[in-house]
Design a protein around this motif. Structure first.
Motif, short mmCIF file in Angstrom:
data_model
loop_
_atom_site.label_atom_id
_atom_site.label_comp_id
_atom_site.label_asym_id
_atom_site.label_seq_id
_atom_site.Cartn_x
_atom_site.Cartn_y
_atom_site.Cartn_z
N VAL A 154 14.51 2.04 0.78
CA VAL A 154 12.73 2.46 1.04
C VAL A 154 12.31 1.30 1.21
O VAL A 154 12.99 0.40 1.12
N SER A 155 11.61 1.01 2.26
CA SER A 155 10.83 0.01 3.16
C SER A 155 9.38 0.15 2.80
O SER A 155 8.88 1.05 3.34
N GLY A 156 8.15 -0.80 3.58
CA GLY A 156 7.08 -0.83 4.05
C GLY A 156 6.82 -2.06 4.51
O GLY A 156 7.06 -3.19 4.75
N PRO A 209 1.18 -0.81 0.11
CA PRO A 209 0.00 0.34 -0.07
C PRO A 209 0.65 1.21 -0.32
O PRO A 209 -0.12 2.25 -0.30
N SER A 210 2.25 1.32 0.91
CA SER A 210 2.77 2.34 0.78
C SER A 210 4.23 1.55 0.56
O SER A 210 4.83 0.61 1.45
N LEU A 211 5.14 3.28 0.33
CA LEU A 211 6.67 2.79 0.23
C LEU A 211 6.87 4.17 1.08
O LEU A 211 7.29 5.30 0.56
N THR A 212 8.27 4.11 2.53
CA THR A 212 8.73 5.38 3.04
C THR A 212 9.94 5.53 2.21
O THR A 212 11.11 3.94 2.67
N LEU A 213 10.92 6.85 2.72
CA LEU A 213 12.01 7.01 2.30
C LEU A 213 13.12 7.27 3.52
O LEU A 213 12.19 8.22 4.04
N SER A 214 13.68 7.34 3.47
CA SER A 214 14.37 7.54 4.46
C SER A 214 15.83 7.87 4.13
O SER A 214 16.93 6.93 3.24
N THR A 220 17.09 -4.79 -5.51
CA THR A 220 16.14 -6.38 -5.96
C THR A 220 15.97 -5.98 -4.67
O THR A 220 15.40 -4.68 -3.61
N PHE A 221 14.73 -7.43 -4.41
CA PHE A 221 13.41 -6.93 -3.93
C PHE A 221 13.12 -7.98 -2.66
O PHE A 221 13.58 -9.18 -2.61
N GLY A 222 13.68 -7.63 -1.18
CA GLY A 222 12.80 -9.01 0.02
C GLY A 222 12.57 -7.85 0.67
O GLY A 222 11.62 -6.98 1.27
N SER A 223 13.22 -8.22 2.02
CA SER A 223 12.47 -7.72 2.96
C SER A 223 13.69 -7.50 4.22
O SER A 223 13.01 -6.66 4.86
N THR A 224 14.93 -6.67 3.77
CA THR A 224 15.90 -5.90 4.50
C THR A 224 16.01 -5.22 3.44
O THR A 224 16.36 -4.89 2.43
N ALA A 225 16.29 -3.42 4.27
CA ALA A 225 16.47 -2.29 3.33
C ALA A 225 17.58 -2.37 3.39
O ALA A 225 18.41 -2.80 4.02
N GLY A 226 18.49 -1.96 1.95
CA GLY A 226 19.64 -1.57 1.71
C GLY A 226 19.78 0.06 1.48
O GLY A 226 19.28 0.34 0.98
N ASN A 227 20.79 0.52 1.20
CA ASN A 227 21.33 1.30 0.21
C ASN A 227 21.48 1.95 -0.67
O ASN A 227 22.00 0.70 -1.44
N ILE A 228 20.44 2.71 -1.25
CA ILE A 228 20.40 2.81 -2.63
C ILE A 228 21.35 4.14 -2.79
O ILE A 228 20.55 4.84 -2.56
N THR A 229 21.41 4.32 -3.83
CA THR A 229 22.27 5.12 -4.11
C THR A 229 22.40 6.17 -5.80
O THR A 229 22.45 5.10 -6.23
N VAL A 230 21.25 6.91 -6.44
CA VAL A 230 21.58 6.93 -7.29
C VAL A 230 22.11 8.65 -7.41
O VAL A 230 22.06 10.39 -6.80
N VAL A 261 16.40 11.55 1.22
CA VAL A 261 15.21 12.12 1.05
C VAL A 261 14.45 11.52 1.88
O VAL A 261 14.45 9.98 2.30
N ALA A 262 13.60 11.88 2.41
CA ALA A 262 12.67 11.17 3.43
C ALA A 262 11.20 11.72 3.31
O ALA A 262 10.32 12.97 2.50
N GLY A 263 10.14 10.80 3.19
CA GLY A 263 8.73 10.87 2.75
C GLY A 263 7.99 9.37 2.43
O GLY A 263 8.37 8.69 2.17
N GLU A 264 7.02 10.11 2.05
CA GLU A 264 5.98 8.73 1.84
C GLU A 264 6.25 8.95 0.17
O GLU A 264 5.84 9.97 -0.78
N MET A 265 6.33 7.45 -0.41
CA MET A 265 6.46 7.49 -2.27
C MET A 265 4.30 7.74 -2.65
O MET A 265 3.80 6.89 -2.03
N SER A 266 4.15 8.17 -3.48
CA SER A 266 3.87 7.87 -4.98
C SER A 266 3.36 6.74 -5.74
O SER A 266 4.31 6.38 -6.88
N TYR A 267 2.41 5.71 -5.36
CA TYR A 267 2.31 4.88 -7.08
C TYR A 267 1.85 5.34 -7.94
O TYR A 267 0.71 4.99 -8.03
#
Length: 561
Positions: A291-293, A254-259, A324-334, A262-268
């Protein structure tokens, strides 16, 4: 050879008893094999021929024969087309039961057959066909002649599975099996209760098991299976379709949260299968975030019950240029390409390559739909469908209009997307002829008292609807003549007229739905639209002569020939 098999003689006992009295005997001959022919002796297959008929088999009908032509025998013959790489059919054999006297193969189905019996890709394989016929499961079959066809198959990509709609047409959405082992995963933007099928690269189509109807149980038996369906939640799902276990699951996110930076709630963005977040960048360069949820897992054990769904952590990590997708968040750099307003995009549309990136500017708004749909408007007491729709005629007011053949004892709804049962407008107040709307709240729009063709006008900005009966249809404007000329009904919603063109028609023509000119239709390019705002008369630049004007009010189309 004349035989006296017990199971056949049982059916003839009364006849034999009678014949014995007159010393007359009737004999039943054994099943006679049919003659098999093929339309081609050599076929080269390719992806381009996948939907074409490339080979047909035909055979003469098998028969049981009785020595007395006045005696008939009921025939219930089992026919099976067999195919093998060995002429004596001692190797792998593909079998298909047939009820007619012919069978056609598309390029895809013949390629799949070749794969299943062990044919080698890219070279000529001689495939042998024969027809096996028998009069009972416990009776040895008789065989037709054997025909040989040289088939050159192509490689089948079993890493990609294709999502099909309920008519089994491709939707453009795919799932991915990294090991090409029948376990396909990916993200899908699904509407509430969305229905679909899945097709593998070899042409096998999977649907929900149709025998006991249990959700998330899959079957490839097209004679019995149903379409799959999602739960009632509308949005992003991670789908795992496993043909080996005959199970699939859908993980609703239903939602994904950034930390991080950048921090906040993403929109789908469901139509494009992307998550976005608009932010203001102070400078260019790299940013790092996570990013996690928390999702809700629906599977064979839970069914589609929301209360039974299993709460499941979800997260993304980075592996090179991919996510990659799973249950544990990792650092993402862009990389941030510019300062100022930017949009972080997590793109899940390609199941082979999930990515994260930042683009300059804000996310583009979702385009306005050209249609709204009317589930329940004319289905009587049968299943509801999305086959009736209204066309957009005023984008500023999100206004849609069109005709429907109303037969709606339970009322109807206004859906903003085909096959989306969740995003609908209902009646807030009013009656069958006019009222106000509310999104996903209220009651079905009543229509039990309405029967036959009606014109419906809806504004989703103003949240209003209006319905008027259509009793007469006219045209006006040809030859610059603005009198009303009646059209002839050719069936529900379809009207025709013979038009004599003797002069110029400088201002075009229009279709009028009542003698008071209250409802006028214009348009262009074969589409009828309510004549308001920017919608003008229908242009006509034909020469003099006799024309046939046809309008289809339900499909909002016209033609003049």
């Amino acid at each position: 050879m004349k035989i006296t098999r017990y199971f056949l003689l049982l059916a003839l006992l009364p006849l034999i008893a009678a014949c014995d009295k007159d010393e007359t005997r009737v004999y039943l001959n054994s099943l006679q094999p049919g003659e098999l022919i093929a339309t081609s002796s050599s076929v080269v297959l390719s992806p381009e021929t996948s939907t074409q008929i490339v080979l047909s088999l035909a055979w003469t009908k098998n028969a049981l024969e009785v020595s007395d032509p006045n005696v008939s025998v009921a025939q219930d013959i089992i026919q099976t087309v067999q195919a093998s790489l060995s002429e004596d059919f001692s190797g792998a054999v593909n079998e298909s039961s047939e009820s007619s006297v012919s069978k056609a193969y598309t390029g895809a189905s013949l390629n799949t057959l070749a794969k299943n019996i062990g044919a080698t890709v890219g070279v000529v394989n001689r495939i042998y066909f024969r027809l096996a016929s028998q009069v009972g499961q416990n009776i040895s079959p008789v065989y037709s002649n054997v025909v040989a066809v040289d088939v050159t198959p192509y490689s089948i990509d079993m890493s990609i599975a294709y999502i099909l709609d309920t008519s089994k047409a491709a939707t453009g959405v795919t799932l991915y099996s990294a090991e090409s082992d029948g376990d396909y995963v990916g993200f899908m933007g699904a509407t509430s209760w969305y229905n679909f099928y899945m097709q593998e690269g070899d042409g096998t189509v999977w649907g929900n098991d149709g025998i006991d109807g249990t959700p998330f149980l899959i079957s490839s038996d097209e004679s019995t299976h149903w379409n799959f369906w999602f739960p009632g939640q509308n949005g992003c799902y991670y789908v795992d379709m496993n043909t080996n276990t005959s199970r699939w699951s859908s993980l609703y996110i239903p939602s994904l949260t950034l930390s991080g930076d950048v921090a906040g709630e993403m929109s789908y963005d469901r139509p494009n299968n992307k998550w976005t977040y608009v932010f203001t960048a102070s400078q260019t360069g790299n940013i790092t975030f996570s990013v996690s949820g928390t999702g809700s897992l629906y599977d064979y054990s839970t069914g589609t019950e929301d209360d039974a769904a299993v709460s499941t952590p979800v997260a993304f990590a980075q592996d090179g240029d991919k996510l990659t997708f799973g249950s544990t968040a990792g650092n993402i750099t862009v990389n941030v390409p510019s300062s100022g307003e930017c949009t972080l995009v997590i793109d899940l549309s390609d199941p082979t390559n999930w990515t994260a990136s930042v683009v300059s500017g804000s996310a583009e708004p979702e385009p306005v739909s050209q249609y709204v749909y009317l589930p329940g408007i004319s289905d009587g007491y049968d299943d509801w469908t999305f086959s009736n729709y209204l066309r957009l005629y005023d984008e500023d007011n999100l206004a849609y209009a069109g005709c429907a053949d109303v037969d709606s004892p339970w009322g109807y709804q206004i859906a903003i997307e085909k096959d989306n049962w969740g995003d609908v407008y209902l009646m807030e107040s009013g009656d069958a002829y006019s009222g106000t709307l509310a999104f996903a709240s209220g009651d079905n729009i009543p229509a039990a008292e309405l029967q036959g063709l009606h014109f419906i006008n809806v504004s989703l900005k103003n949240l209003t609807y209006n319905v008027i009966p259509v009793e007469e249809v006219y045209y006006s404007g040809f030859n610059d003549d603005w009198n009303l000329y009646p059209m002839t009904s050719e069936g529900t919603g379809v009207y025709t007229a013979t038009v004599e063109i003797t002069a110029d028609t400088p201002w075009g023509f229009e279709i009028v739905l009542d003698a008071n000119w209250a409802t006028e239709l214009g348009g262009e390019d074969g589409n009828l639209l309510l004549k308001q705002g920017s919608v003008q008369n229908i242009p006509f630049d034909g020469g003099t002569g006799t024309y046939t004007l046809t309008v289809d009010l339900i499909n909002s189309t016209y033609s003049i020939e």
